[in-house]
Scaffold this active site. Structure first.
Site, PDB file in Angstrom:
ATOM      1  N   GLU A   1       0.860  -1.196   0.000  1.00  0.00           N
ATOM      2  CA  GLU A   1       0.000   0.000   0.000  1.00  0.00           C
ATOM      3  C   GLU A   1       0.886   1.232   0.000  1.00  0.00           C
ATOM      4  O   GLU A   1       2.034   1.176   0.462  1.00  0.00           O
ATOM      5  CB  GLU A   1      -0.820   0.003   1.310  1.00  0.00           C
ATOM      6  CG  GLU A   1      -2.241  -0.477   1.149  1.00  0.00           C
ATOM      7  CD  GLU A   1      -3.201   0.638   0.795  1.00  0.00           C
ATOM      8  OE1 GLU A   1      -2.932   1.404  -0.157  1.00  0.00           O
ATOM      9  OE2 GLU A   1      -4.232   0.754   1.479  1.00  0.00           O
ATOM     10  N   ASP A   2       0.333   2.353  -0.440  1.00  0.00           N
ATOM     11  CA  ASP A   2       1.097   3.604  -0.423  1.00  0.00           C
ATOM     12  C   ASP A   2       1.214   4.163   0.992  1.00  0.00           C
ATOM     13  O   ASP A   2       2.283   4.550   1.441  1.00  0.00           O
ATOM     14  CB  ASP A   2       0.472   4.637  -1.371  1.00  0.00           C
ATOM     15  CG  ASP A   2      -1.031   4.828  -1.182  1.00  0.00           C
ATOM     16  OD1 ASP A   2      -1.628   4.169  -0.300  1.00  0.00           O
ATOM     17  OD2 ASP A   2      -1.616   5.649  -1.910  1.00  0.00           O
TER      18      ASP A   2
ATOM     19  N   ASP B   1      -3.333   5.443   6.894  1.00  0.00           N
ATOM     20  CA  ASP B   1      -3.802   6.670   7.531  1.00  0.00           C
ATOM     21  C   ASP B   1      -4.728   6.245   8.683  1.00  0.00           C
ATOM     22  O   ASP B   1      -4.250   5.922   9.773  1.00  0.00           O
ATOM     23  CB  ASP B   1      -4.493   7.492   6.429  1.00  0.00           C
ATOM     24  CG  ASP B   1      -4.949   8.860   6.868  1.00  0.00           C
ATOM     25  OD1 ASP B   1      -4.365   9.406   7.807  1.00  0.00           O
ATOM     26  OD2 ASP B   1      -5.897   9.399   6.270  1.00  0.00           O
TER      27      ASP B   1
ATOM     28  N   PHE C   1      -1.451  16.041   4.586  1.00  0.00           N
ATOM     29  CA  PHE C   1      -1.879  15.363   3.365  1.00  0.00           C
ATOM     30  C   PHE C   1      -0.727  15.478   2.382  1.00  0.00           C
ATOM     31  O   PHE C   1      -0.269  16.576   2.075  1.00  0.00           O
ATOM     32  CB  PHE C   1      -3.158  15.973   2.787  1.00  0.00           C
ATOM     33  CG  PHE C   1      -3.773  15.081   1.740  1.00  0.00           C
ATOM     34  CD1 PHE C   1      -4.620  14.046   2.107  1.00  0.00           C
ATOM     35  CD2 PHE C   1      -3.460  15.245   0.401  1.00  0.00           C
ATOM     36  CE1 PHE C   1      -5.145  13.186   1.147  1.00  0.00           C
ATOM     37  CE2 PHE C   1      -3.988  14.390  -0.563  1.00  0.00           C
ATOM     38  CZ  PHE C   1      -4.829  13.367  -0.186  1.00  0.00           C
TER      39      PHE C   1
ATOM     40  N   ARG D   1       0.754  12.064  -8.905  1.00  0.00           N
ATOM     41  CA  ARG D   1       1.303  10.723  -8.642  1.00  0.00           C
ATOM     42  C   ARG D   1       2.706  10.581  -9.221  1.00  0.00           C
ATOM     43  O   ARG D   1       3.490   9.769  -8.775  1.00  0.00           O
ATOM     44  CB  ARG D   1       0.425   9.641  -9.293  1.00  0.00           C
ATOM     45  CG  ARG D   1      -0.963   9.523  -8.692  1.00  0.00           C
ATOM     46  CD  ARG D   1      -1.636   8.267  -9.247  1.00  0.00           C
ATOM     47  NE  ARG D   1      -3.080   8.291  -9.053  1.00  0.00           N
ATOM     48  CZ  ARG D   1      -3.692   7.924  -7.938  1.00  0.00           C
ATOM     49  NH1 ARG D   1      -2.997   7.521  -6.904  1.00  0.00           N
ATOM     50  NH2 ARG D   1      -5.014   7.960  -7.846  1.00  0.00           N
TER      51      ARG D   1
HETATM   52  P1  IMP Z   1      -6.929   4.834   5.263  1.00  0.00           P
HETATM   53  O1  IMP Z   1      -7.994   3.837   4.909  1.00  0.00           O
HETATM   54  O2  IMP Z   1      -7.524   6.035   5.965  1.00  0.00           O
HETATM   55  O3  IMP Z   1      -5.775   4.255   5.999  1.00  0.00           O
HETATM   56  O4  IMP Z   1      -6.415   5.457   3.935  1.00  0.00           O
HETATM   57  C1  IMP Z   1      -5.763   4.748   3.004  1.00  0.00           C
HETATM   58  C2  IMP Z   1      -5.830   5.400   1.643  1.00  0.00           C
HETATM   59  O5  IMP Z   1      -6.152   6.802   1.680  1.00  0.00           O
HETATM   60  C3  IMP Z   1      -4.461   5.337   1.074  1.00  0.00           C
HETATM   61  O6  IMP Z   1      -4.251   4.123   0.394  1.00  0.00           O
HETATM   62  C4  IMP Z   1      -4.414   6.543   0.164  1.00  0.00           C
HETATM   63  O7  IMP Z   1      -4.897   6.206  -1.109  1.00  0.00           O
HETATM   64  C5  IMP Z   1      -5.326   7.550   0.803  1.00  0.00           C
HETATM   65  N1  IMP Z   1      -4.570   8.538   1.589  1.00  0.00           N
HETATM   66  C6  IMP Z   1      -4.443   8.626   2.941  1.00  0.00           C
HETATM   67  N2  IMP Z   1      -3.661   9.657   3.298  1.00  0.00           N
HETATM   68  C7  IMP Z   1      -3.268  10.226   2.135  1.00  0.00           C
HETATM   69  C8  IMP Z   1      -2.396  11.338   1.836  1.00  0.00           C
HETATM   70  O8  IMP Z   1      -1.815  12.024   2.698  1.00  0.00           O
HETATM   71  N3  IMP Z   1      -2.242  11.611   0.511  1.00  0.00           N
HETATM   72  C9  IMP Z   1      -2.830  10.887  -0.498  1.00  0.00           C
HETATM   73  N4  IMP Z   1      -3.634   9.861  -0.245  1.00  0.00           N
HETATM   74  C10 IMP Z   1      -3.843   9.524   1.055  1.00  0.00           C
END
Ligand code: IMP
Length: 180
Positions: free
Chosen positions: A97-98, A101, A150, A163
């Protein structure tokens, strides 16, 4: 295009990715690894990582969405596409995963993958924002822990753009306060 505030440089990312690849090569020595790249954000990490892997790998793709063009997660995850056509039973699986969060996306994906009965299941992320966690997921391989900003670049987007940046930058809040 506004000037970006660089948080992590290209050199720093590449160095860390090589370190993680080294760890994976050691940890999975003698195994074949099934890598699951979560589109679209993990695309760059996956391609750079697999170039540095010397163990045999298979690469699969999943496409999920949870943001819908905003900087806050919608709190629900939907699976848009999966190229995991093979049976993962008994396989060594690594989810890439990238960023983690809130943890909602990774928790959802790990639960789905666990149902496939892999021999092992681990996760690798470029970025970890632990201060925002709602679900306690702990990736085994983490590139960098970052504060609550962010961020964009190296696969991560804001409204599908940025990206392609080779570094990680903090999105200027004036960008998402703009209404278009
Ligand atoms: P989570 O489910 O809240 O953990 O979020 C996961 C997804 O939200 C990641 O795979 C990203 O695609 C997106 N995301 C969360 N934080 C960021 C950020 O700072 N920049 C860009 N995308 C984010």
């Amino acid at each position: 295009m506004p000037e970006h505030k660089v948080l992590i440089s290209e050199e720093h990312i590449q160095e860390r990715v090589r370190d993680i690849a080294r760890e994976i090569n050691e940890q999975y020595a003698g195994c074949t690894l099934d890598i699951i790249c979560v589109l679209k954000g993990a695309l760059l990490l996956t391609t750079d990582l697999i170039r540095n892997l010397t163990i045999p790998v298979r690469v699969h793709f999943l496409h999920v969405s949870s943001y819908g063009g905003e900087t806050e997660s919608a709190g629900t995850v939907s699976l848009r596409f999966s190229s995991v056509s093979e049976d993962l039973t008994g396989r060594d699986v690594l989810l890439i995963e990238d960023i983690v969060d809130t943890g909602i996306t990774m928790d959802y994906l790990l639960k789905q993958l666990r149902e496939e009965n892999p021999r092992s299941l681990r996760s690798c992320v470029l970025l970890d924002k632990p201060s925002r966690r709602k679900i306690n997921v702990i990736p085994e391989y983490v590139g960098f822990e970052i504060p609550d900003h962010f961020v964009i670049g190296y696969g991560l987007d804001y409204r599908e753009l940025s990206r392609n940046l080779r570094y990680i930058a903090i999105l200027d809040p004036s960008e998402y306060q703009k209404k278009d």
